[in-house]
Scaffold this active site. Structure first.
Site, PDB file in Angstrom:
ATOM      1  N   LEU A 244       0.820  -1.214   0.000  1.00  0.00           N
ATOM      2  CA  LEU A 244       0.000   0.000   0.000  1.00  0.00           C
ATOM      3  C   LEU A 244       0.852   1.260   0.000  1.00  0.00           C
ATOM      4  O   LEU A 244       0.465   2.292  -0.531  1.00  0.00           O
ATOM      5  CB  LEU A 244      -0.922   0.019   1.228  1.00  0.00           C
ATOM      6  CG  LEU A 244      -2.031  -1.033   1.269  1.00  0.00           C
ATOM      7  CD1 LEU A 244      -2.774  -0.955   2.597  1.00  0.00           C
ATOM      8  CD2 LEU A 244      -3.001  -0.838   0.111  1.00  0.00           C
TER       9      LEU A 244
ATOM     10  N   LYS B 181       4.894   3.135   1.756  1.00  0.00           N
ATOM     11  CA  LYS B 181       6.076   3.032   2.604  1.00  0.00           C
ATOM     12  C   LYS B 181       6.251   4.327   3.356  1.00  0.00           C
ATOM     13  O   LYS B 181       6.182   5.406   2.779  1.00  0.00           O
ATOM     14  CB  LYS B 181       7.324   2.734   1.777  1.00  0.00           C
ATOM     15  CG  LYS B 181       8.578   2.510   2.616  1.00  0.00           C
ATOM     16  CD  LYS B 181       9.754   2.090   1.757  1.00  0.00           C
ATOM     17  CE  LYS B 181      10.994   1.826   2.600  1.00  0.00           C
ATOM     18  NZ  LYS B 181      12.159   1.408   1.791  1.00  0.00           N
ATOM     19  N   GLY B 182       6.446   4.215   4.682  1.00  0.00           N
ATOM     20  CA  GLY B 182       6.615   5.394   5.520  1.00  0.00           C
ATOM     21  C   GLY B 182       7.970   5.407   6.179  1.00  0.00           C
ATOM     22  O   GLY B 182       8.871   4.636   5.838  1.00  0.00           O
ATOM     23  N   GLY B 183       8.113   6.305   7.163  1.00  0.00           N
ATOM     24  CA  GLY B 183       9.392   6.474   7.836  1.00  0.00           C
ATOM     25  C   GLY B 183       9.791   5.281   8.677  1.00  0.00           C
ATOM     26  O   GLY B 183      10.948   5.124   9.022  1.00  0.00           O
ATOM     27  N   PHE B 184       8.826   4.404   9.006  1.00  0.00           N
ATOM     28  CA  PHE B 184       9.156   3.284   9.881  1.00  0.00           C
ATOM     29  C   PHE B 184       8.902   1.930   9.230  1.00  0.00           C
ATOM     30  O   PHE B 184       8.935   0.921   9.898  1.00  0.00           O
ATOM     31  CB  PHE B 184       8.355   3.383  11.180  1.00  0.00           C
ATOM     32  CG  PHE B 184       8.759   4.548  12.016  1.00  0.00           C
ATOM     33  CD1 PHE B 184       9.856   4.467  12.850  1.00  0.00           C
ATOM     34  CD2 PHE B 184       8.060   5.738  11.953  1.00  0.00           C
ATOM     35  CE1 PHE B 184      10.246   5.540  13.620  1.00  0.00           C
ATOM     36  CE2 PHE B 184       8.441   6.816  12.716  1.00  0.00           C
ATOM     37  CZ  PHE B 184       9.536   6.724  13.548  1.00  0.00           C
TER      38      PHE B 184
ATOM     39  N   VAL C 182       3.734  -0.780   4.389  1.00  0.00           N
ATOM     40  CA  VAL C 182       2.368  -1.128   4.774  1.00  0.00           C
ATOM     41  C   VAL C 182       1.766  -1.975   3.660  1.00  0.00           C
ATOM     42  O   VAL C 182       1.822  -1.601   2.479  1.00  0.00           O
ATOM     43  CB  VAL C 182       1.509   0.123   5.017  1.00  0.00           C
ATOM     44  CG1 VAL C 182       0.102  -0.280   5.445  1.00  0.00           C
ATOM     45  CG2 VAL C 182       2.141   1.010   6.076  1.00  0.00           C
TER      46      VAL C 182
ATOM     47  N   LYS D 254       1.532  -3.127   8.955  1.00  0.00           N
ATOM     48  CA  LYS D 254       2.755  -2.323   8.885  1.00  0.00           C
ATOM     49  C   LYS D 254       3.939  -3.189   9.318  1.00  0.00           C
ATOM     50  O   LYS D 254       3.946  -3.755  10.411  1.00  0.00           O
ATOM     51  CB  LYS D 254       2.670  -1.105   9.799  1.00  0.00           C
ATOM     52  CG  LYS D 254       3.944  -0.261   9.797  1.00  0.00           C
ATOM     53  CD  LYS D 254       3.969   0.749  10.930  1.00  0.00           C
ATOM     54  CE  LYS D 254       2.958   1.838  10.719  1.00  0.00           C
ATOM     55  NZ  LYS D 254       3.107   2.902  11.751  1.00  0.00           N
TER      56      LYS D 254
ATOM     57  N   ASP E  79       3.118  13.613  15.767  1.00  0.00           N
ATOM     58  CA  ASP E  79       3.339  13.618  14.315  1.00  0.00           C
ATOM     59  C   ASP E  79       2.012  13.800  13.581  1.00  0.00           C
ATOM     60  O   ASP E  79       1.618  12.975  12.767  1.00  0.00           O
ATOM     61  CB  ASP E  79       4.025  12.322  13.875  1.00  0.00           C
ATOM     62  CG  ASP E  79       4.688  12.466  12.508  1.00  0.00           C
ATOM     63  OD1 ASP E  79       4.917  13.610  12.078  1.00  0.00           O
ATOM     64  OD2 ASP E  79       4.967  11.435  11.870  1.00  0.00           O
TER      65      ASP E  79
END
Length: 658
Positions: free
Chosen positions: A340, A342-345, A348, A363, A460
């Site tokens: 779905l 990609k984030g900072g951690f 997904v 995640k 955040d």
């Protein structure tokens, strides 16, 4: 005026600390003080012992101009559970002392405060409010269940049986050794030279109007300019657990409105009989033997057949959310192929739980995330216990080898940032949809800051962390940076984290996140959603427009709606849109002192409170810091709809709270 300024000064200092840990220091424990089943206790299971817990930093109590003790209030919650339900140990006390902890103190009837040699010595400079559960004839005690005010010694100069006065003025008894949570409030008025002590039960729906004890005496001769505050308790031939839940100290004589959950404290631990111990040791030996055999067999079969190793550690037992098997998630996501985003951690993935049609989002914390485990623990311990319609629900988690997984409800419409800005072939959000999204996230933040049993700072807040469900409801997610606090503690953290443009200036300077820094980010979020523009827009190679600054400039020029995207501005929404823009500028103000808290933001968005007429003057003013030190809170001037107040430039736009 001097009393008001003095109260403000001591308020600013004392409000920095509450409960057991805070931004300035910790409670330093001595003697038998410690923890039992997660609760702080002043005494353990030892006889003839005492325990102390004092703040590790000094507190200024006097107005240096006239050397008098300024007004203050203290509220703390406690419970006493003795080993004998019908007989107490000796008791506990709230103590104001010139030293952090009291050396040479004795247990038993001296409560860990004084000893036989210094009891009654005028050079002690000690004020105590005792909760006495033992009748000591030598000190003139009236019974074994009373409250007293002591100065420099164990003989109370004011005392009364434990209890409170109801709304009709009738006295009601309270047992100090019931094991139930009780509340003590201590108020000292500089003007009236009066010390009031009130004992009450948090289970009552009202706070007693009449104090249990009232001492008309100036405390200035007994209290030095700088003192320490804390608690002390002791046992004698009978033992007891003296629990400390939380405590609050404030300048002034107003009683704080505290809404805490009422826990059930564990009773005094029972000693095991000899027969029980023999049976226990035998059983443990048998279990150990069986366990060794089972372990050997498990290792054998594990090495032959098991390919997936999932370690269940102690912290995972206490986290609460459901743990998924790795094979279950692997199957649900079709081998983690439905990416779905990609984030900072981490990444997904979309999935469908086997045996049902329930869609999930998984995640996976990246291998190279240096703080992966820390963020994983923060997220499952926080959001896993939160329940609100505008928060993304955490269904469970999984740990496979060194990889971490979080399982959420799937949000079919993705994140909000995909809908905010004009893009070709994409339907724009209407103003009604934008306004509802703003109110949804405001409600979620109000729940995190004010309505849950503990304060949660998100840290955040941005459109990318707001997800939209199938009914276009907004839900706040990504608690990878969230921080959790007990109610009443100073909600601050020392690690700067978040998305750069949403970080409040005081967070960059001090490194400490508060509910106020969340409000700052939410203010920028409101502007971004309302205007349909990014926080930073580059018009030319050398020209950048900062949305918050531009909105304020448009406001100063008399047309704040100029900051809004054309497609939104031309809808029939001018008054509502203008309100949100002004509130966004206010919440994202550089000065912490004039930002409203989220409970006030929700009321303003709902039409229950209105912004003041001269809000622009307040936002533009340069001496906000001076207002916060010398004036009353401006939120008290906020009026109900139909009665708009006007604020002067000497009032800060906030209330002192968490």
């Amino acid at each position: 005026m001097s009393r008001t300024i003095g109260s403000r000064v001591i308020f600013l200092i004392l409000a920095l600390f509450c409960c057991t840990e805070n931004s300035r220091g910790k409670l330093v424990m001595q003697g038998s003080a410690g923890f039992f089943k997660g609760y702080r206790t002043l005494t353990s299971t030892k006889k003839h012992a005492y325990g102390q817990a004092f703040e590790d930093e000094i507190v200024p109590f006097k107005n240096s101009a006239n050397d008098t003790v300024t007004s203050f209030s203290v509220t703390f919650f406690f419970a006493i559970a003795p080993e004998d339900k019908h007989k107490g140990a000796h008791g506990m006390a709230f103590v104001i002392s010139p030293t952090r902890g009291i050396t040479g103190a004795s247990a038993d009837q001296y409560l860990g405060i004084f000893n036989k040699a210094n009891n009654g010595d005028s050079s002690n400079h000690v004020i105590a409010v005792e909760l006495d559960i033992n009748k000591d004839e030598e000190f003139g005690d009236i019974n074994d269940n009373h409250v007293g005010i002591n100065i420099n010694g164990m003989r109370s100069i004011k005392f009364a049986p434990a209890g409170y006065y109801d709304q009709e003025g009738q006295f009601k008894d309270l047992s100090l050794i019931s094991g139930s949570l009780l509340r003590v409030t201590i108020l000292y008025s500089q003007m009236e030279k009066q010390l009031n002590v009130t004992l009450s039960s948090p289970e009552e729906a009202y706070y007693p109007n009449k104090p249990l004890l009232s001492l008309n005496q100036d405390l200035s001769p007994y209290i030095l300019e700088n003192m320490y505050v804390g608690f002390s308790a002791s046992t004698g031939s009978v033992r007891a657990m003296h629990y400390m839940l939380s405590w609050f100290v404030h300048g002034g004589v107003d009683v704080p409105n505290l809404d805490l959950g009422i826990p059930t404290f564990p009773p005094y631990p029972k000693e095991k009989s000899l027969v029980y111990r023999i049976v226990l040791v035998t059983s443990l030996a048998l279990v150990l033997f069986v366990a060794l055999v089972a372990s050997a067999l498990s290792i054998f079969f594990y090495r032959r057949h098991k390919k997936v190793k999932e370690v269940l550690e102690e912290w995972e037992i206490q986290c609460g959310p459901h743990r998924f098997a790795y094979k279950e998630l692997f199957k649900a996501t079709k081998g983690f192929k439905q990416l779905l985003g990609k984030g900072g951690f981490g990444q997904v993935f979309k999935g469908t739980l086997p045996g049902s049609d329930a869609e999930i989002a998984v995640k996976r914390i990246s291998h190279d995330s240096k703080q992966g485990m820390q963020e994983f623990l923060a997220e499952i311990s926080t959001i896993g216990r939160l329940r609100h319609q505008n928060l993304v629900r955490l269904q469970g988690y999984c740990r496979y080898k060194e990889e971490l997984y979080l399982v959420y409800d799937f949000m079919p419409n993705g994140s909000l940032d995909k809908y905010l800005y004009h893009r070709a072939n994409q339907e724009q959000l209407t103003w009604n949809q934008r306004f509802k999204i703003i109110k949804d996230i405001a409600s979620a933040l109000c729940y995190l800051h004010h309505e849950w049993v503990q304060v949660v700072i998100h840290r955040d807040i941005k459109p990318a962390n707001v997800l939209i469900d199938h009914q276009m409801n907004a839900r706040l997610g990504d608690f990878g940076l969230a921080k959790l606090y007990d109610q009443g503690y100073d909600p601050q953290t020392s690690r700067v984290a978040g998305t750069f443009w949403y970080i409040a200036p005081e967070l960059i300077r001090s490194g400490r996140a508060t509910t106020g820094t969340d409000v700052y980010a939410f203010g920028l979020f409101m502007l971004e959603v309302s205007c349909g523009r990014r926080l930073i827009e580059r018009r030319t190679a050398s020209d950048e427009v900062v949305l918050a600054e531009w909105t304020l400039k448009c406001w100063e020029n008399g047309d704040i709606l100029e900051a809004v995207n054309d497609g939104i501005r031309h809808e029939d929404n001018r008054e509502q849109l203008e309100l949100v823009l002004k509130l966004g500028v206010l919440c994202s103000h550089q000065a912490v002192a004039i930002r409203p808290d989220m409970s006030k933001v929700v009321q303003i968005l709902g039409g229950d409170l209105q912004l003041p007429d001269n809000l622009l003057d307040i936002v533009k003013a340069e001496k906000v810091r001076m207002w916060s030190e010398t004036s009353e809170s401006v939120l008290g001037v906020l009026t109900s709809q139909g009665s708009i107040g006007t604020l002067t430039l000497t009032e800060p736009f906030t209330s002192r709270g968490r």
